[in-house]
Scaffold this active site. Structure first.
Site, short mmCIF file in Angstrom:
data_model
loop_
_atom_site.label_atom_id
_atom_site.label_comp_id
_atom_site.label_asym_id
_atom_site.label_seq_id
_atom_site.Cartn_x
_atom_site.Cartn_y
_atom_site.Cartn_z
N ASP A 1 13.61 -2.87 1.71
CA ASP A 1 12.45 -3.66 1.29
C ASP A 1 12.81 -4.57 0.12
O ASP A 1 13.63 -4.21 -0.74
CB ASP A 1 11.30 -2.76 0.88
N ASP B 1 3.08 0.05 -1.45
CA ASP B 1 3.89 -0.06 -2.67
C ASP B 1 3.16 -1.02 -3.61
O ASP B 1 2.10 -1.56 -3.29
CB ASP B 1 5.33 -0.50 -2.38
N ARG C 1 7.81 4.43 1.74
CA ARG C 1 6.44 4.01 1.39
C ARG C 1 5.41 4.87 2.11
O ARG C 1 4.38 5.25 1.53
CB ARG C 1 6.24 2.53 1.76
#
Length: 303
Positions: free
Chosen positions: A49, A90, A185
């Site tokens: 990410d 997140d 996440r």
């Protein structure tokens, strides 16, 4: 110019253990390395990410064909913030819920952790690179299209609390060892739900991926510095494929293997991919079936 290109092509073949900078996508990192090495054939071994940092294995040159054979075990150091929920699971996302969770304690967290170890069912985040109907989920989410994300079975091998910080919105730093396809996440979100609250991922560092570790990684700035100093090097296949059984062939069998022909080995190897060598010369990957070796990826030539 043609000769110069060929020199670059011959030199840069191997694997780079990149320490990804936060804010960059995995694709951004691939593009940056392509420019630095002047090599278009660069691929990554597992998306990370943009907000995350840490290990992003990159293959350079013909070694991109070996990416599917890298070790699947991954390690993360994840900071989970309780009492907060977001659209992306997140801190990059928009807030969905905020409820102080000062009542949560380390013993309460440790009590629910065993539920998340082993083969578990997990729903990926709405904002993820998974495709549905040929479209990335994050593209659908940004367009405001609501979709039901199917759950999947993922493997978490270990889950350990490294530290706990009390407060209105307590935070836990976790070490996660898991298999490919696991969303940290989603793990953060689900830990909050298991505690009767909510949670989101506040920080993520990938400490291990594809057999590479954070303590031997380089940032893009360090890659650039090493190139300027003439000290830059790539990891060779022996280091990237150390988890696979190794087979060494004599000259005749090496020649046959490189021509795509099945060869035999004295010992039985089961049914798995193996790395194939002729002495110190890497030839490629074969699929073992007992004593038979079927070439699947040939990268070298016999000596």
């Amino acid at each position: 110019m043609r000769m110069c290109y060929l020199v670059w092509l011959l030199v840069w073949q191997g694997f780079l253990n990149l320490n990804k900078d936060p804010g960059m996508t995995s694709h951004d990192c691939v593009g940056a390395v392509r420019r630095l090495l002047k090599e278009r054939r660069v691929g990554h071994g597992g998306t990370l990410d943009p907000m995350a940092l840490g290990v992003l294995p990159l293959a350079v040159g013909p070694m991109t064909r070996l990416l599917p054979y890298l070790q699947q075990l991954k390690g993360y150091r994840a900071t989970v913030r309780f009492g907060v929920a977001t659209t992306t699971d997140d801190l990059e996302g928009e807030p969905l819920d905020t409820r102080p969770a000062a009542h949560l304690t380390l013993p309460l967290l440790q009590e629910v952790l065993p539920r998340f170890v082993g083969a578990i069912e997990q729903v990926p985040p709405q904002f993820s690179a998974i495709r549905q109907g040929g479209v990335h989920l994050y593209e659908l989410a940004r367009a405001g299209v609501a979709v039901e994300v199917p759950s999947r079975i993922v493997q978490i091998y270990s889950l350990e609390v490294l530290s706990w910080q009390t407060g209105e919105f307590p935070e836990a730093v976790l070490h996660v060892s898991c298999g490919s396809g696991t969303y940290i996440r989603s793990l953060a979100r689900d830990l909050g739900l298991a505690l009767g609250s909510c949670a989101t991922l506040a920080q993520l560092v990938r400490t291990q991926s594809g057999g590479f570790h954070l303590d031997r990684s380089l940032t893009l700035a360090q890659v650039q510095e090493a190139l300027a100093a003439g000290t830059f090097h790539l990891f060779d296949p022996a280091q990237a494929l150390h988890h696979l059984p190794r087979v060494d062939l004599d000259a005749d069998r090496a020649r046959a293997f490189c021509m795509g022909q099945q060869v035999t080995e004295e010992r039985a190897l089961g049914s798995e991919p193996v790395q194939v060598w002729q002495g110190e010369h890497f030839l490629g990957i074969a699929q073992a079936n007992g004593q038979r070796l079927q070439p699947v990826t040939v990268l070298g030539s016999p000596r």
